[in-house]
Write a protein that holds these residues in place. Structure first.
Motif, mmCIF file in Angstrom:
data_model
loop_
_atom_site.group_PDB
_atom_site.id
_atom_site.type_symbol
_atom_site.label_atom_id
_atom_site.label_comp_id
_atom_site.label_asym_id
_atom_site.label_seq_id
_atom_site.Cartn_x
_atom_site.Cartn_y
_atom_site.Cartn_z
ATOM 1 N N SER A 838 -8.875 -8.550 -11.674
ATOM 2 C CA SER A 838 -7.848 -9.197 -10.850
ATOM 3 C C SER A 838 -6.449 -8.759 -11.282
ATOM 4 C CB SER A 838 -7.982 -10.711 -10.965
ATOM 5 O OG SER A 838 -6.930 -11.363 -10.288
ATOM 6 N N VAL A 839 -6.222 -8.686 -12.588
ATOM 7 C CA VAL A 839 -4.913 -8.270 -13.090
ATOM 8 C C VAL A 839 -4.579 -6.860 -12.614
ATOM 9 C CG1 VAL A 839 -3.627 -7.642 -15.176
ATOM 10 C CG2 VAL A 839 -4.926 -9.785 -15.107
ATOM 11 N N VAL A 840 -5.541 -5.951 -12.724
ATOM 12 C CA VAL A 840 -5.307 -4.554 -12.343
ATOM 13 C C VAL A 840 -5.089 -4.429 -10.837
ATOM 14 C CG1 VAL A 840 -6.306 -2.234 -12.271
ATOM 15 C CG2 VAL A 840 -6.603 -3.649 -14.313
ATOM 16 N N CYS A 841 -5.950 -5.068 -10.061
ATOM 17 C CA CYS A 841 -5.855 -4.931 -8.606
ATOM 18 C C CYS A 841 -4.559 -5.541 -8.049
ATOM 19 C CB CYS A 841 -7.071 -5.588 -7.933
ATOM 20 S SG CYS A 841 -8.602 -4.674 -8.205
ATOM 21 N N LYS A 842 -4.161 -6.719 -8.560
ATOM 22 C CA LYS A 842 -2.929 -7.353 -8.083
ATOM 23 C C LYS A 842 -1.698 -6.503 -8.428
ATOM 24 C CE LYS A 842 -4.475 -12.183 -8.107
ATOM 25 N NZ LYS A 842 -4.335 -13.511 -8.754
ATOM 26 N N ALA A 843 -1.707 -5.938 -9.623
ATOM 27 C CA ALA A 843 -0.582 -5.092 -10.020
ATOM 28 C C ALA A 843 -0.507 -3.844 -9.149
ATOM 29 C CB ALA A 843 -0.721 -4.703 -11.490
ATOM 30 N N CYS A 844 -1.658 -3.306 -8.786
ATOM 31 C CA CYS A 844 -1.676 -2.118 -7.922
ATOM 32 C C CYS A 844 -1.185 -2.450 -6.517
ATOM 33 C CB CYS A 844 -3.091 -1.535 -7.868
ATOM 34 S SG CYS A 844 -3.586 -0.693 -9.387
ATOM 35 N N VAL A 845 -1.531 -3.631 -6.034
ATOM 36 C CA VAL A 845 -1.060 -4.042 -4.707
ATOM 37 C C VAL A 845 0.468 -4.114 -4.680
ATOM 38 C CG1 VAL A 845 -0.990 -5.981 -3.078
ATOM 39 C CG2 VAL A 845 -3.172 -5.253 -4.053
ATOM 40 N N LYS A 846 1.079 -4.592 -5.783
ATOM 41 C CA LYS A 846 2.540 -4.623 -5.862
ATOM 42 C C LYS A 846 3.138 -3.234 -5.702
ATOM 43 C CE LYS A 846 3.064 -8.620 -8.936
ATOM 44 N NZ LYS A 846 3.565 -9.089 -10.253
#
Length: 883
Positions: A838-846
């Motif tokens: 979740s941390v990685v995916c949310k940061a990538c979405v940003k």
């Protein structure tokens, strides 16, 4: 590595120089000979990496837990018998060895291509004969050894020189390595790491004295032999024709020896029978075909001379023979001392003149007798009068200087001949230039004062030394203070005008120079003020300048100053240097001192266009590090620095480095300076260090999410976010494999990891494993540059990555395994998996990067999508700023 052909020669032709020794016995002898001393072995770590890497698997990115365990066993074995180990790593590549470094890297690139061809053909790891050390092995070995409590040092020059020097100066048991250069250095004994049996602690000692005995040469001849055969400094082809000439005239060719063995014997024979006849009498360039390579050859010979050592092959007159103007010196009897005194014949008077031997040059020098002291005084012939003139010896340049007798002190004073009057003029020695400077006598102090010649009047003018430029400046005597005051020549009146140094003016000259400003004396207060300064308020007023003289011309008039370091702050450089030597940082000191770095080969498939080289993937990070360490030139006070990168990647012929500029950093609150990051101990500084680290990865927006991640996964998540933003061909299955292997690694023993079996080897997974490990080395660089906001242990690969385990998870993810299966049905790991994902995916979405499944991607793509090689280059401009 080392001297060309020497390793094979020793094995086939001179096996008797190899002696089996036992370290335990050697250590016991050392303690008996040196009570209270600790037997120490200095280890050339770069030579030992292949020996230390014992895990069977090497293709998947490295078996780091197994490797760490092997290092621990190695250290324990020596510690158990009371032997101390000191490890040296290469900290730089010297310019003289850059060509050799490039040659090896290109050779390695060809080997890696064959490795990938084999993998694609056989779907398995090649045999040990194609072994290639995992990426980052040297870097992480430093930290592994430090973790094990070992003294670990990083060199400031070529490591073999520092190893040999340390061994000699610290009376070590010997050097442990695998480099024939250690047979050439005159240092402590040389032991082979390749022949080491760890269980019995026995290995082979290679004896340089026995080698010399076999070749009929001396220890001092070995550097000359090494350079004639070729080494890392002298290309092998430079003396190829010379070696064959030696071979053709060599009368003892052994038919049962190989060609290289006979060449070594022939060159050694030439040294002992031909060159030695003229040793010290003729220069090497008179005896060898050095041609334009003379300087390089001398450098090569000198590179083997340890501190305090000299070479007899550097030109000296032979002992026992004194020549003077090509006349052999005869002996005569001194009637005073009743001893034999050498004599030579004066070519003008044809009379015998006594001579003595100059202790520096070892040459004969004529002498005469001082009537006062009755002692011999050196003399030479005056070219004008053809008569003998007394001389004294200048202690700096070791040359004779004419002398005359001072009527006051009755002592000899050095003199030179005035070219105008042809008369002797007293001189003194300038402490900076070490050259003679004419002087006159100050009527007040009766002391000698340096002087120069006025080009207009042709008369001597007293001068003093400018403390900044270290050059002589004309002066006059201030009637008030009775002290010398610098003067400059007024171009209008042609007369001297007193001047002072303006400490403020920095215009039109080098930033470190000070501008000379004419002076005037205020009639009321009698203080010296700069012309152009307001005497009322002591404020600087505009000066009238010659419009014909441009500022650029003034700058061009300054002497060229060689740039020694990229950073001028000595305090910061001292810290960077200390961390470098103690192997606590990576590349930081190289960037700050020389502005030049290198990275060796990585297991990358040159034919796979879908994955970019790690050299380009992590370049934007390095560029921001350059901005942090060197500045970005945007403040207007300095030019934008450029760093030379020697990075290996497909299509790079390495003929010259890539010139890479810094990238501007986006850090909340602005970019902190190095002094605050490195030297400040205030509580809040750790937060600024973390800001700088995240700024290097351009992930400041993900600070809060990353802070919530537990160790050691925080650094891994940071790296994964950066990778997935940077490389658009990475998919969800890749992310699952990276996270799952890191979580499962925590619960596995070294034995379990070693026993892990893979169905087959996938070339893409091989490259992904190397890509992640290179990311971990990049984290070491960034963490070092930012003042260590994170613990280094958090991104040591034995804590977060295992090559085989990643490969297994990659193959499972490709087959469509569930997340539960990937984490091996462990509920705790499953929870952590979803948190990290979740941390990685949310940061990538940003960052406008949505990570999708390869299965979904394939359903939308009719064929295999080829990677667009320029897509990611928008992040990594090496010639300017990113958009």
């Amino acid at each position: 590595m080392g001297v060309r052909g020497l390793q094979g020669f020793v094995g086939s032709t001179c096996p008797h120089i190899c002696t089996v020794v036992n370290f335990k016995e050697l250590a016991e002898r050392h303690r008996n000979k040196h009570p209270g001393g600790t037997p120490t072995i200095v280890v050339d770590a770069m030579c030992c990496l292949r020996y230390w890497y014992t895990p069977e698997s090497w293709i998947c990115g490295g078996q780091w837990r197994e490797y760490f365990s092997a290092l621990r066993d190695f250290v324990k074995t020596f510690t158990a018998v009371g032997i101390k180990l000191v490890f040296f790593f290469d900290g730089t590549v010297e310019q003289g060895k850059r060509d050799e470094w490039v040659r090896r890297r290109l050779k390695n690139s060809r080997e890696i291509s064959r490795v990938f061809h084999y993998i694609k053909s056989h779907k398995e790891q090649p045999g040990r004969n194609m072994f290639f050390i995992p990426s980052g092995l040297a870097i992480f070995t430093r930290f592994a050894l430090k973790t094990l409590g070992q003294e670990t040092l990083c060199s400031l020059q070529e490591a073999d020189y520092e190893v040999a020097s340390y061994g000699l100066q610290n009376n070590c048991l010997g050097v442990l390595g695998e480099d024939t250069d250690y047979l050439i250095y005159d240092t402590c004994p040389y032991f082979s790491i390749g022949d080491l049996c760890l269980e019995s602690l026995s290995t082979v000692m290679l004896c340089r004295e026995k080698l010399c005995e076999s070749l009929n040469i001396s220890l001092a001849d070995l550097p000359l032999l090494a350079c004639l055969l070729g080494n890392d400094i002298i290309p092998e082809g430079m003396f190829e024709s010379f070696r064959y000439k030696c071979l053709s005239s060599y009368t003892s060719v052994k038919e049962n020896f190989d060609k290289k063995g006979n060449i070594i014997l022939a060159v050694a024979d030439h040294i002992s029978k031909v060159l030695r006849l003229h040793q010290g009498e003729k220069k090497l360039e008179e005896m060898l075909p050095l041609g334009p390579n003379k300087a390089l050859f001398y450098k090569g010979v000198a590179s083997y001379l340890l501190p305090g050592q000299i070479s007899p092959w550097f030109f000296q007159k032979p002992k026992g023979l004194i020549t003077l103007d090509k006349q052999v010196v005869s002996m005569n009897s001194d009637p005073e001392s009743e001893q034999e005194v050498p004599m030579c014949t004066d070519p003008e008077s044809k009379q015998g003149v006594p001579v003595c031997t100059d202790p520096e040059s070892k040459q004969g020098v004529p002498v005469c007798t001082d009537p006062e002291s009755k002692q011999g005084v050196l003399m030479c012939t005056d070219p004008e009068s053809k008569q003998g003139v007394p001389v004294c010896m200048d202690p700096e340049c070791k040359q004779g200087v004419l002398v005359c007798t001072d009527p006051e002190s009755k002592q000899g004073v050095p003199v030179c001949t005035d070219p105008e009057s042809k008369q002797g003029v007293p001189i003194c020695i300038d402490q900076e230039s070490k050259q003679g400077v004419p002087m006159c006598t100050d009527p007040e102090s009766k002391q000698g004062v340096p002087m120069c010649t006025d080009p207009e009047s042709k008369q001597g003018v007293p001068m003093c030394t400018d403390p900044e430029s270290k050059q002589g400046v004309p002066m006059c005597i201030d009637p008030e203070s009775k002290q010398g005051v610098p003067i400059c020549i007024d171009p209008e009146t042609k007369q001297g005008v007193p001047m002072c140094i303006d400490p403020e003016s920095k215009q039109g000259v080098h930033s470190k120079s000070k501008q000379e400003v004419p002076m005037c004396t205020h009639t009321e207060i009698k203080q010296k003020l700069r012309l152009g300064a307001d005497p009322e308020f002591e404020l600087e007023a505009p000066m009238c300048t010659d419009p014909a003289v441009k500022q650029q011309d003034l700058m061009n008039m300054e002497p060229e100053v060689k740039q020694v370091t990229m950073v001028s702050d000595p305090e910061i450089l001292k810290v960077a240097r200390a961390q470098h030597v103690q192997a606590e940082s990576y590349l930081v000191y190289n960037i700050m001192s020389s502005g030049e770095i290198e990275c060796s080969n990585t297991l990358e498939d040159a034919l796979d266009q879908a994955l970019p080289s790690q050299a380009f993937v992590y370049r934007p990070v390095r560029q921001r590090v350059y901005s942090l360490l060197l500045g970005d030139g945007r403040d207007g006070t300095s030019t934008c620095p450029t760093v030379k990168e020697w990075f290996v990647y497909s299509g790079n012929p390495l003929r010259h480095p890539d010139l890479v500029r810094p990238l501007q950093m986006n850090i909340p609150g602005g970019t902190p300076n190095l002094k605050s990051l490195w030297l400040n101990q205030e509580p809040g500084i750790q937060g600024r260090r973390l800001d700088a680290l995240l700024g290097c990865f351009d992930l400041s927006s993900s600070r809060e999410e990353l802070q919530a991640v537990e160790n050691p996964f925080k650094a891994l998540c940071c790296l994964l976010i950066y990778l997935f933003v940077q490389v658009d061909t990475l998919c969800l299955e890749d992310l699952h494999a990276f996270i799952a292997q890191a979580l499962c690694l925590q619960g596995k023993s070294t034995v379990q990891l070693a026993d892990l079996q893979l169905d087959y080897i996938d070339p893409r997974a091989v490259q992904l494993g190397s890509l992640l490990v290179r990311g971990l080395t990049t984290l070491v660089l960034v963490n070092s540059a930012c003042g260590f906001p994170w613990r280094m242990s958090d991104f040591m690969p034995w804590n977060v990555f295992d090559g085989k385990l990643f490969h297994q998870k990659y193959l499972q993810a490709e087959k469509g395994y569930t997340v539960e299966a990937l984490v091996e049905q462990n509920r705790s790991r499953l929870t952590k998996f979803h948190t990290l994902k979740s941390v990685v995916c949310k940061a990538c979405v940003k960052e406008n990067r949505r990570i999708i499944s390869r299965q979904l991607w394939r359903s939308h793509q009719p064929g295999n999508r080829q990677y667009e090689p320029d897509h990611w280059r928008r992040h990594s401009s090496s010639s300017g700023w990113s958009n």
